[in-house]
Design a protein around this motif. Structure first.
Motif: not given
Length: 279
Positions: A233-252
Motif C-alpha cells: 500500500x505504501x508503494x502504491x501511494x508513492x505512485x500517486x504522491x499520496x503522502x498522507x497514506x504513506x505517512x499514515x501507514x508508516x505510523x501504523x
C-alpha cells in the motif's frame, strides 16, 4: 547582658533535597509511561506547528489531521484492516519458522564448542550479506506469493537469532553447570534442566529484538513484490504522491511494532519475574 546564641536549624528541619538518581536506576511504571507519552505529544505538536504555519509544503509533509483523516477513511472501507491482517500473518509465520529453527541450533552452538567452531563463522558470514540483495533471488526461487515473504523474513532474522541465542546460553554461570555435575547429572540433563531454563530470559529478549527486524524485512519484501500488505500500500501511494497514506501507514507500522514489542516485554517480565528478581 547574656549573649545571644545563634539558632542553627537542624538537618532534619531543613527542606529535604531530592536524592540524585543512581546510574541505571529505573523509573516507576507510572513515571515511565508519563515520560514516554510526553515525548510523543511533543513530537506531534512540533509536526502540527510545522504544517499549520506553512513551514513545510503539505505535499511533502501533510498535517496530523490530514493523516488521521486518511487512516479513518482507509479503516472505514476495510483496506487498512485487510493490509494489517496480511502483514501480521506474514510476520507470524516467517518469524515463527525462523525461531523454531534458530532455537535448537543456537542452544547447541552456545553449549558445544565444536558446534560453535563449525557453525558460527558460516552464520557470521551469511548474516553480513544484505537481505535486500536476496529479494530478486527469492522471487526467482519461490515466486512472489507469501512464500517469498516468509523467506525474506527468515533470512533477515534466522541468522541473527542463532547468534543471539548462542550468546545467551554462553552467559549462563559456570557454577550452575558445576552444580549439575556435582549432582551427577549428564550433559543432556544439565543442558535441558539447568542451562536452557537459565538462558531463557535472555533468549526471550533476543527473540523480541529480532521481531523488530522482521517487520523491517517484511516491508522490504512487500515494497518490491506484493499485491497486498502494508508495504504494498505504501508503494502504491508513492505512485500517486499520496503522502498522507504513506505517512499514515508508516505510523501504523511503528505502532504495530511497538505493541508487539511491549506485549513480548510484558510477557517476559511475567514469565521470568522470579529469575530476574534473583539476578
Amino acid at each position: 547582658m547574656a549573649s545571644e546564641t545563634p539558632v542553627v536549624a537542624s538537618p532534619a528541619a531543613a527542606s529535604p533535597r531530592r536524592r540524585p538518581r543512581r546510574v541505571g536506576e529505573r523509573l516507576s511504571p507510572r513515571r515511565y509511561a508519563a515520560t514516554a507519552v510526553a515525548t510523543f505529544v511533543v513530537l506531534i505538536a512540533v509536526w502540527w506547528a510545522a504544517t499549520a504555519f506553512g513551514l513545510v509544503d503539505p505535499l511533502f509533509l501533510p498535517g496530523p489531521d490530514a493523516v488521521v483523516a486518511k487512516l479513518i477513511a482507509q479503516a472505514q472501507n476495510g483496506q487498512l484492516w485487510s493490509d494489517i491482517a496480511v502483514s501480521v500473518y506474514r510476520i507470524f509465520v516467517g518469524f515463527l519458522l525462523a525461531t523454531v529453527m534458530a532455537l535448537p541450533l543456537g542452544v547447541l552452538m552456545g553449549a558445544n564448542a565444536h558446534a560453535e567452531a563449525a557453525l558460527e563463522p558460516l552464520i557470521d558470514f551469511v548474516r553480513y550479506m544484505p537481505v535486500v540483495a536476496f529479494v530478486p533471488l527469492t522471487i526467482l526461487w519461490v515466486g512472489t506469493d507469501d512464500a517469498q515473504k516468509f523467506l525474506i523474513i527468515w533470512i533477515g532474522t534466522f541468522f541473527q537469532q542463532v547468534l543471539l541465542i548462542a550468546d545467551a546460553v554462553r552467559q549462563v554461570p559456570v557454577s550452575f553447570v558445576q552444580l549439575g555435575e556435582t549432582l551427577g547429572m549428564g550433559r543432556a540433563g544439565i543442558l535441558m534442566r539447568i542451562v536452557f531454563p537459565s538462558a531463557l530470559p535472555r533468549i526471550w529478549d533476543a527473540m523480541r529484538i529480532c521481531l523488530g527486524w522482521a517487520w523491517t524485512w517484511l516491508v522490504v519484501a512487500e515494497l518490491v513484490a506484493a499485491t497486498s500488505g502494508m508495504g504494498y500500500r505504501i508503494m502504491t501511494a508513492q505512485r500517486f504522491f499520496a503522502t498522507d497514506t504513506i505517512i499514515g501507514y508508516v505510523l501504523v507500522l511503528g505502532l504495530l511494532g511497538l505493541v508487539f514489542d511491549q506485549v513480548m516485554r510484558a510477557a517476559g517480565r511475567r514469565m521470568f519475574r522470579h529469575q530476574r528478581a534473583a539476578s
